[in-house]
Design an enzyme around this catalytic site. Structure first.
Site, mmCIF file in Angstrom:
data_model
loop_
_atom_site.group_PDB
_atom_site.id
_atom_site.type_symbol
_atom_site.label_atom_id
_atom_site.label_comp_id
_atom_site.label_asym_id
_atom_site.label_seq_id
_atom_site.Cartn_x
_atom_site.Cartn_y
_atom_site.Cartn_z
ATOM 1 N N ASP A 75 0.778 -1.403 0.038
ATOM 2 C CA ASP A 75 0.060 0.041 0.183
ATOM 3 C C ASP A 75 0.816 1.473 -0.012
ATOM 4 O O ASP A 75 1.864 1.337 0.472
ATOM 5 C CB ASP A 75 -0.836 0.177 1.203
ATOM 6 N N HIS A 77 -0.916 4.762 -0.430
ATOM 7 C CA HIS A 77 -2.069 5.615 0.117
ATOM 8 C C HIS A 77 -1.769 7.129 0.160
ATOM 9 O O HIS A 77 -1.655 7.816 1.167
ATOM 10 C CB HIS A 77 -2.278 5.199 1.789
ATOM 11 N N ASP A 103 -4.060 -0.080 -3.585
ATOM 12 C CA ASP A 103 -4.352 1.091 -2.655
ATOM 13 C C ASP A 103 -3.429 2.247 -2.660
ATOM 14 O O ASP A 103 -2.273 2.423 -1.848
ATOM 15 C CB ASP A 103 -4.308 0.501 -1.291
ATOM 16 N N ASP A 106 -6.034 7.462 -1.163
ATOM 17 C CA ASP A 106 -6.702 7.661 0.090
ATOM 18 C C ASP A 106 -6.098 7.690 1.280
ATOM 19 O O ASP A 106 -5.094 7.222 1.267
ATOM 20 C CB ASP A 106 -7.859 6.570 0.554
ATOM 21 N N ARG A 107 -6.424 8.697 2.432
ATOM 22 C CA ARG A 107 -5.871 8.834 3.423
ATOM 23 C C ARG A 107 -4.500 9.761 3.358
ATOM 24 O O ARG A 107 -4.376 10.524 4.342
ATOM 25 C CB ARG A 107 -5.284 7.491 4.221
ATOM 26 N N ASN A 135 -8.563 -2.861 -2.576
ATOM 27 C CA ASN A 135 -9.974 -2.453 -2.200
ATOM 28 C C ASN A 135 -10.228 -0.920 -2.279
ATOM 29 O O ASN A 135 -11.490 -0.355 -2.216
ATOM 30 C CB ASN A 135 -10.321 -3.008 -0.835
ATOM 31 N N HIS A 136 -9.227 -0.090 -2.193
ATOM 32 C CA HIS A 136 -9.536 1.387 -2.325
ATOM 33 C C HIS A 136 -9.542 1.872 -3.705
ATOM 34 O O HIS A 136 -9.861 3.018 -3.613
ATOM 35 C CB HIS A 136 -8.386 2.336 -1.419
ATOM 36 N N HIS A 185 -3.905 -8.068 -3.912
ATOM 37 C CA HIS A 185 -3.942 -7.085 -2.777
ATOM 38 C C HIS A 185 -4.236 -7.672 -1.447
ATOM 39 O O HIS A 185 -3.799 -7.304 -0.321
ATOM 40 C CB HIS A 185 -4.686 -6.092 -3.344
ATOM 41 N N ARG A 232 -13.789 -6.880 8.699
ATOM 42 C CA ARG A 232 -13.881 -5.834 7.892
ATOM 43 C C ARG A 232 -15.201 -5.338 7.355
ATOM 44 O O ARG A 232 -15.433 -4.275 6.671
ATOM 45 C CB ARG A 232 -12.813 -5.889 6.693
ATOM 46 N N HIS A 259 -2.512 -4.877 1.997
ATOM 47 C CA HIS A 259 -3.618 -4.759 2.616
ATOM 48 C C HIS A 259 -3.752 -4.565 3.948
ATOM 49 O O HIS A 259 -4.582 -3.781 4.745
ATOM 50 C CB HIS A 259 -4.461 -5.990 2.423
#
Length: 327
Positions: A75, A77, A103, A106-107, A135-136, A185, A232, A259
């Site tokens: 990831d 991010h 990923d 995001d964040r 998943n993002h 992932h 989750r 992940h």
């Protein structure tokens, strides 16, 4: 300098592209009369970044074959400056081959710039970098955890987010190194027994809420006997026996996945048959973890490379904060 080379130079500087360089406006494209008489340069313009990458991804398999040596990354991010630190430790593209296991957004403060950086590299050296879906990389998740708002704030509209989401829909699900090392992932699925079952998934869509596609980007390894419901709310927890059986059926030597935050940067499990790689140091700018990349010389020889976050004195911190939530 070509247009693509210019985009690469822009992206290196933690800058995002003008909207028209991501994709020509569909409104202008759809009105050929107006385009021809008033904007002929638009009508005959070359494909823009998202179109270029989409054309490349359409040719890739759900299980994209890759030859070693290759460096596997977890990831990111949106931590742009730490992505550049990753390249300093792992080597630049195209001198180093990379697999990024999803990923990207995001964040972090710079999801847009991070994604732009990776897309420009993919457009330039498509055979040197593989981008997997996490998943993002989905509309629902990015709408909540930062990327949508970032695009809206930086462009003043959601067009760029829509273009990027269409690219997300084309990202491949897995990579297979030397036919022996599977990269994905999240993890495994009770609905997937063979790699051929991954190959026939229709990936050109938003990630479903359940099913095999969902499981591959959401599941986690855990010390459980077989399959357990994931906290989750999507995917599964799966144990060593499940992992060993899947690897035996598919003649695999290792499964690489991302992940999950691991403070030490990487973590082997299940008799070293599965490894989690995490590539976002000091995750969310407050977790204090180190990060890693995994150099795979061949199926039997892997070398983790640990790196730390770039000091705050060497990064630009914007005034707005990202959503402080872990998923």
């Amino acid at each position: 300098m070509s247009e693509l080379d210019r985009w690469i130079e822009i992206a290196k500087e933690c800058k995002y592209l003008p909207e028209h360089d991501l994709k020509v406006s569909s409104n202008v494209q759809s009105n050929s009369f107006v385009s021809f008489f008033f904007l002929p340069h638009v009508l005959f313009d070359r494909p823009k970044l998202c179109d270029m990458v989409s054309d490349i991804l359409l040719e890739e398999s759900n299980v994209q074959p890759v030859c070693s040596p290759v460096t596997v990354c977890g990831d990111i991010h949106g931590q742009f400056y730490d992505l550049e630190e990753l390249f300093r430790n792992g080597g630049p593209v195209p001198e180093t081959n990379y697999i990024f296991m999803g990923d990207f957004v995001d964040r972090g403060y710079y999801s847009l710039e991070t994604l732009t950086r990776l897309l420009t590299l993919k457009a330039k050296w498509s055979d040197r970098i593989v981008l997997l879906r996490g998943n993002h990389e989905s509309r629902q998740i990015t709408h909540v955890y930062g990327f949508y708002d970032e695009c809206l704030n930086k462009y003043g509209n959601a067009n760029a987010w829509k273009y990027c989401c269409k690219v997300f829909d084309l990202l491949t699900i897995a990579a297979l190194i030397d036919e022996q090392v599977l990269c994905v992932h999240g993890g495994l699925s009770p609905l997937i027994k063979t790699l051929d079952q991954i190959r026939i998934i229709d990936r050109r869509q938003e990630i479903p809420h359940k099913g095999a596609f969902c499981d591959l980007v959401w599941s986690d390894p855990e010390d459980v006997r077989t399959w357990t419901v994931s906290p989750r709310g999507a995917g599964w927890l799966f144990g060593a026996s499940i992992t060993h059986l899947f690897m035996e059926i598919n003649d695999l030597k290792l499964i690489c996945r991302a992940h999950q935050l691991v403070n030490e940067g990487y973590r082997y499990m299940f008799d070293d048959k599965l490894v989690t790689v995490w590539s976002a140091p000091n995750y969310c700018y407050r977790c204090g973890n180190v990060a890693s990349i995994l150099r795979i010389q061949n199926a039997d020889e892997q070398t983790p490379v640990i790196f730390e976050a770039v000091p705050n004195t060497e990064r630009v911190i914007p005034p707005t904060l990202t959503t402080p939530y872990f998923l």
